[in-house]
Design a protein around this motif. Structure first.
Motif, short mmCIF file in Angstrom:
data_model
loop_
_atom_site.label_atom_id
_atom_site.label_comp_id
_atom_site.label_asym_id
_atom_site.label_seq_id
_atom_site.Cartn_x
_atom_site.Cartn_y
_atom_site.Cartn_z
N ASP A 191 -5.70 1.48 1.81
CA ASP A 191 -5.31 0.72 0.62
C ASP A 191 -4.97 1.73 -0.48
N LEU A 192 -3.70 2.13 -0.54
CA LEU A 192 -3.26 3.16 -1.46
C LEU A 192 -2.63 2.56 -2.70
N ALA A 193 -2.71 3.28 -3.79
CA ALA A 193 -2.06 2.84 -5.01
C ALA A 193 -0.55 2.82 -4.80
N THR B 277 0.86 -1.18 0.00
CA THR B 277 0.00 0.00 0.00
C THR B 277 0.89 1.23 0.00
N SER C 195 4.53 5.94 -7.31
CA SER C 195 5.03 6.03 -8.68
C SER C 195 6.51 5.67 -8.73
#
Length: 255
Positions: free
Chosen positions: A228-230, A134, A233
């Motif tokens: 619940d994070l992306a 996450t 990058s």
């Protein structure tokens, strides 16, 4: 099959009484009257759980607990004086799974032991789950490892237990009572101050800004949630460019 329990207690009559109660409840009991005997039993016999009275003459009880935790990944129940929250936190952070304040009845001891063994069984099953990712965090439930941006973040056993319980429900609220029973045991389901303290500890290690947490979120009056994070990058990649005789320039470009 009975579980083998190591009982480390310097007081002979108390040790015999506790061992008798454990055996009545179908546990196999090994006994040690001092720290050195106890450590030898842990190393040679590999018990399923260890019960230790912290009052021992030849070694500090907290140090004994830390050594046992380094030798074996089994439940450790520490028995010690009441009324000293700092001692309790130190013992739990040092590796104990539960702390029983004296005086302790044999019935309570058996109940706490059973609860600790159940928690271990649940954790063993849960650790077969895949790594949870996450944002910048990578939580390896099998290896008991937390990484942030690739760097390992050390956690105490209690901090890890709390984070793992949240990770198994990532994206969903974990109620206070669920977290307390999973990490500390059924008898602690009303002690929400433990949660506040250890959520604070985890935030200091995980969050970039503890005043504005992104990972460990409070659901007021209900519980806590691991967001619940992306995935973060990826950094720009360096890619080769055509040679200077083809384009009039040379070197690398940012892709």
């Amino acid at each position: 099959m009975s579980r083998n329990v190591l009982l480390v207690e310097a007081d002979g009559p108390a040790r015999v009484a506790a061992a008798r109660e454990l055996e009545t409840n179908e546990f196999s009991v090994s006994q040690a009257s001092n720290a050195l005997e106890g450590l030898r039993e842990v190393y040679e016999q590999r018990p399923d759980a260890v019960i230790v009275n912290l009052a021992m003459p030849e070694m500090d009880g907290e140090e004994f607990t830390r050594i046992v935790r380094a030798l074996a990944d089994v439940p450790i129940l520490a028995i010690g004086p009441g009324g000293d929250p700092e001692l309790i936190v130190r013992v739990l952070d040092g590796g104990a799974d539960d702390y029983l304040e004296q005086p302790v009845s044999e019935i309570e001891l058996v109940g706490r032991l059973r609860a600790a063994l159940r928690r271990v069984a649940r954790q063993v099953a849960a650790e077969r789950a895949p790594t949870v990712r996450t944002g910048d965090l990578e939580i390896d439930l099998g290896e008991h490892t937390l990484r942030k941006r690739g760097e390992v973040i050390p956690l105490t056993p209690t901090e890890w237990g709390l984070l793992a319980a949240l990770a198994h429900r990532v994206g969903h609220v974990a109620p206070h009572r669920f977290l307390l029973s999973t990490v500390w045991g059924e008898e602690y389901v009303d002690d929400t101050h433990y949660l506040r303290i250890y959520i604070g500890y985890l935030r200091k290690k995980i969050e970039d800004d503890v005043s504005e947490p992104q990972y460990l979120l409070s659901q007021w009056g209900t519980g806590y949630r691991l967001a619940d994070l992306a995935p973060a990058s990826a950094p720009p990649m360096l890619v080769p460019v055509p040679r200077s005789d083809e384009t009039g320039s040379d070197g690398l470009a940012i892709g």
